[in-house]
Scaffold this motif. Structure first.
Motif, PDB file in Angstrom:
ATOM      1  N   TRP A  91       0.821  -1.221   0.000  1.00  0.00           N
ATOM      2  CA  TRP A  91       0.000   0.000   0.000  1.00  0.00           C
ATOM      3  C   TRP A  91       0.851   1.266   0.000  1.00  0.00           C
ATOM      4  O   TRP A  91       0.327   2.365   0.020  1.00  0.00           O
ATOM      5  N   ARG A 104      12.830   5.995  12.370  1.00  0.00           N
ATOM      6  CA  ARG A 104      13.522   5.691  13.610  1.00  0.00           C
ATOM      7  C   ARG A 104      14.769   6.561  13.759  1.00  0.00           C
ATOM      8  O   ARG A 104      15.205   6.865  14.871  1.00  0.00           O
TER       9      ARG A 104
ATOM     10  N   ASP B 149       0.141 -10.227   7.563  1.00  0.00           N
ATOM     11  CA  ASP B 149       1.260 -11.114   7.249  1.00  0.00           C
ATOM     12  C   ASP B 149       2.366 -10.995   8.312  1.00  0.00           C
ATOM     13  O   ASP B 149       2.865  -9.904   8.557  1.00  0.00           O
ATOM     14  N   GLN B 152       5.422  -9.091   7.352  1.00  0.00           N
ATOM     15  CA  GLN B 152       5.328  -7.631   7.346  1.00  0.00           C
ATOM     16  C   GLN B 152       5.591  -7.079   8.747  1.00  0.00           C
ATOM     17  O   GLN B 152       6.250  -6.059   8.911  1.00  0.00           O
ATOM     18  N   THR B 155       9.280  -7.434   9.436  1.00  0.00           N
ATOM     19  CA  THR B 155      10.002  -6.372   8.742  1.00  0.00           C
ATOM     20  C   THR B 155       9.941  -5.087   9.568  1.00  0.00           C
ATOM     21  O   THR B 155      10.944  -4.404   9.740  1.00  0.00           O
ATOM     22  N   ALA B 156       8.753  -4.795  10.082  1.00  0.00           N
ATOM     23  CA  ALA B 156       8.601  -3.601  10.911  1.00  0.00           C
ATOM     24  C   ALA B 156       9.475  -3.695  12.163  1.00  0.00           C
ATOM     25  O   ALA B 156      10.088  -2.714  12.579  1.00  0.00           O
ATOM     26  N   THR B 157       9.538  -4.883  12.754  1.00  0.00           N
ATOM     27  CA  THR B 157      10.360  -5.065  13.948  1.00  0.00           C
ATOM     28  C   THR B 157      11.834  -4.831  13.636  1.00  0.00           C
ATOM     29  O   THR B 157      12.543  -4.114  14.345  1.00  0.00           O
ATOM     30  N   PHE B 159      13.210  -3.140  11.285  1.00  0.00           N
ATOM     31  CA  PHE B 159      13.547  -1.751  10.983  1.00  0.00           C
ATOM     32  C   PHE B 159      13.076  -0.799  12.069  1.00  0.00           C
ATOM     33  O   PHE B 159      13.050   0.414  11.868  1.00  0.00           O
ATOM     34  N   GLY B 160      12.689  -1.343  13.218  1.00  0.00           N
ATOM     35  CA  GLY B 160      12.374  -0.502  14.362  1.00  0.00           C
ATOM     36  C   GLY B 160      11.256   0.494  14.126  1.00  0.00           C
ATOM     37  O   GLY B 160      11.316   1.626  14.594  1.00  0.00           O
ATOM     38  N   VAL B 161      10.215   0.091  13.384  1.00  0.00           N
ATOM     39  CA  VAL B 161       9.088   1.003  13.161  1.00  0.00           C
ATOM     40  C   VAL B 161       8.349   1.194  14.484  1.00  0.00           C
ATOM     41  O   VAL B 161       7.932   0.233  15.112  1.00  0.00           O
ATOM     42  N   LEU B 165       3.189   4.106  14.328  1.00  0.00           N
ATOM     43  CA  LEU B 165       3.281   3.950  12.879  1.00  0.00           C
ATOM     44  C   LEU B 165       2.936   2.537  12.457  1.00  0.00           C
ATOM     45  O   LEU B 165       2.363   2.294  11.413  1.00  0.00           O
ATOM     46  N   ARG B 169       0.352   2.646   9.764  1.00  0.00           N
ATOM     47  CA  ARG B 169       0.934   2.467   8.429  1.00  0.00           C
ATOM     48  C   ARG B 169       1.016   1.002   8.014  1.00  0.00           C
ATOM     49  O   ARG B 169       1.262   0.701   6.862  1.00  0.00           O
ATOM     50  N   ILE B 170       0.903   0.076   8.970  1.00  0.00           N
ATOM     51  CA  ILE B 170       1.049  -1.336   8.601  1.00  0.00           C
ATOM     52  C   ILE B 170      -0.193  -2.158   8.922  1.00  0.00           C
ATOM     53  O   ILE B 170      -0.796  -2.744   8.035  1.00  0.00           O
ATOM     54  N   PRO B 173      -3.636  -0.514   7.195  1.00  0.00           N
ATOM     55  CA  PRO B 173      -3.698  -0.705   5.735  1.00  0.00           C
ATOM     56  C   PRO B 173      -3.768  -2.180   5.345  1.00  0.00           C
ATOM     57  O   PRO B 173      -4.507  -2.547   4.430  1.00  0.00           O
ATOM     58  N   SER B 174      -3.038  -3.010   6.047  1.00  0.00           N
ATOM     59  CA  SER B 174      -3.043  -4.425   5.703  1.00  0.00           C
ATOM     60  C   SER B 174      -4.420  -5.039   5.931  1.00  0.00           C
ATOM     61  O   SER B 174      -4.872  -5.898   5.170  1.00  0.00           O
ATOM     62  N   TRP B 250      -4.203   0.242  -4.373  1.00  0.00           N
ATOM     63  CA  TRP B 250      -3.049  -0.665  -4.307  1.00  0.00           C
ATOM     64  C   TRP B 250      -3.495  -2.118  -4.268  1.00  0.00           C
ATOM     65  O   TRP B 250      -2.868  -2.986  -4.855  1.00  0.00           O
TER      66      TRP B 250
END
Lengths: 259, 258
Positions: A91, A104, B149, B152, B155-157, B159-161, B165, B169-170, B173-174, B250
């Motif tokens: 998305w 971050r 998923d 996903q 991935t967030a973990t 990259f420290g999202v 957010l 953002r995840i 939307p998912s 999307w």
């Protein structure tokens, strides 16, 4: 840079379907090294990577990144997963995908955008910034995932069979891309693969794991003349010898045995 | 553009013409001709100083406010609760049986309860609509949030999202394709419940107009109410589909290529 000492991981310990994935694995990776880890499929390569990334807590042993014990994901570590179609966020535009992790970092919106643009440029995808992942081919999506990792400026980049889901031609392009970006960004790379040729072609060093429970059965330095080239490097006598050695190790044949 | 409109809508005037002919031939008070219904609507509702007459304003506006307002409340509550239940394992263990029971209750069955519980008026309608439409939203939000998923999230973990957010953002939307499936159901359901709740125990609204027309055996008035409701339902659905198309571009794109 990365120290793994006596790492052991058991899934479902004590249960009927207990599975020992890793057993007493020892490994150390120097700063700036590009290490390839190969092993037969199902040998626990992904468990190893997930342990280093702090996504699972191993049942035994220690992992240190920059001397610090890994308990959760170290903040200087990035991962490129095999399944780009699931690890990119469908998305978000390509640029947003690359910029999201930068929240971050202590960066304002403009700095994040610039960093994303720069990373996309280094993987040759500057023109695709406003597109959505589904509008790109598989190889391009994996480039986006690599750009996302680069923009994050990690000191350690883990790649989990990053080229396992793309066609042969794209795979070679992506291998060369990894070699190119490591020249520009100073970082340590650990690349997991089941492709023996790939490990010798890309790596400074190849570590071979045994069948599960995984431990290190071979550790070879790759001294091939650089810069590497898809045609000439693969013709080089040392390349041929090394891939034979790695191949025998993966298949569990004694290296000393006559060819 | 015009050609496609003609191709899609040609049957409407044909049906209306047949109806008109049939009604004139029969001359039955129970089957008023479309022209009679239209002139009735114009006189009573659309001949006011600013198109709408006082009667129209006094009844259309409350209905519209109730349906849109209650639907919005249900959306916020349903999505918020649903995402929480979908992401928090212990919460879903506790709440799941309640949800299963609540969704199984036919929404109009709660109308008499709310009529006793609240004093007559808007509270009853709001309660009926919110209680009725919240279930599809809640269930789909739970399902959507539960099936994000895992890769996903990992991935967030990695990259420290940060948590906020990660939610906006995840996870949202998912889950949004499933959430929207629930919202789509709830739009039509909200309109149905609005009418039902206004038929009884209400002193204004389109449902109230219908019930007075029915009591007075005012056939053109009844049909006029039906027409207004049809147009309102069509408009609300179209608005919703437009919003959905924008938000889920999307998703349609990703599905087409997958």
């Amino acid at each position: 840079m990365l120290e793994i000492d006596n790492l052991t991981h058991v899934y479902g310990p004590g249960s009927a379907n207990e599975h020992r994935a890793i057993d007493g694995l020892k490994l150390s990776v120097a700063e700036g090294e590009l290490l390839c880890i190969v092993g037969p499929s199902g040998c626990g390569k992904s468990t190893l990577l997930r342990s280093i990334a702090g996504l699972i807590t191993p049942t035994g042993g220690e992992i240190r990144v920059d001397g610090k014990l890994v308990r959760q994901t170290p903040d200087n570590l990035a991962v490129v997963f095999q399944d780009y179609s699931r690890s990119l966020f469908p998305w978000m535009s390509v640029a947003d995908n690359v910029a999201l992790p930068l929240r971050r970092r202590d960066m304002d919106k403009r700095a994040r955008r610039e960093a994303a643009q720069e990373a996309l440029e280094s993987v040759g995808l500057l023109g695709a910034a406003e597109k959505y992942p589904f509008q790109l081919s598989g190889g391009m999506q994996q480039r986006v995932a690599i750009a996302r990792a680069l923009a994050y400026r990690p000191s350690l980049m883990l790649m989990d069979e990053p080229f396992g889901s793309v066609d042969a031609q794209t795979r070679e392009d992506l291998e060369d891309l990894v070699l190119k970006v490591r020249g520009h960004h100073r970082m340590t790379i650990v690349l997991i693969t089941h492709d023996i040729d790939e490990s010798v072609y890309v790596g400074d060093r190849v570590v071979v794991l045994s069948k599960a429970p995984a431990h290190v059965v071979g550790d070879l330095r790759v001294d091939l003349p650089g810069p590497r080239d898809q045609i000439t490097t693969r013709e080089h006598p040392d390349f041929v010898r090394l891939r034979g050695e790695v191949g025998r190790l993966v298949r569990g044949v004694d290296v000393a045995a006559p060819a | 553009m015009i050609a496609t409109l003609v191709r899609r809508l040609w049957l409407v005037p044909v049906v209306l013409a047949c109806w008109e002919l049939l009604a004139r031939a029969q001359a039955s008070p129970y089957l008023p001709a479309p022209t009679r219904i239209a002139s009735w609507m114009y006189e009573r509702w659309f001949s006011g100083p600013y198109v709408l007459t006082e009667e129209a304003v006094d009844n259309f506006v409350p209905s519209l406010v109730r349906v849109v307002g209650s639907w919005s409340v249900a959306v916020v509550a349903g999505v918020a609760l649903g995402v929480a239940i979908g992401r928090v394992a212990w919460l879903s263990d506790y709440v799941d049986p309640l949800v299963e029971f609540g969704r199984a209750v036919p929404p109009p069955a709660m109308l008499p309860v709310f009529l006793v519980l609240f004093t007559m008026g808007t509270q009853v309608q709001v309660a009926t609509i919110v209680f009725g439409v919240v279930w599809p939203i809640l269930l789909n939000s739970i399902d959507g949030a539960r099936t994000v998923d895992p890769l996903q999230l990992e991935t967030a973990t990695v990259f420290g999202v940060p948590a906020r957010l990660r939610l906006f953002r995840i996870i949202l939307p998912s889950a949004s394709p499933k959430i929207f499936a629930g919202l789509r159901l709830s739009v039509s359901l909200a309109l149905i419940l609005m009418v039902i709740s206004e038929l009884k125990g209400s002193t204004d609204g389109i449902g109230y107009l219908l019930s007075t027309a029915s009591n007075n055996a005012d056939m053109p008035g009844l049909w006029a109410g039906v027409v207004v409701l049809g147009v309102l339902g069509f408009a609300l659905n179209s608005l919703f589909l437009m919003a959905e198309r924008r938000v889920l571009t999307w998703h349609r794109g990703a599905r087409r290529t997958a």
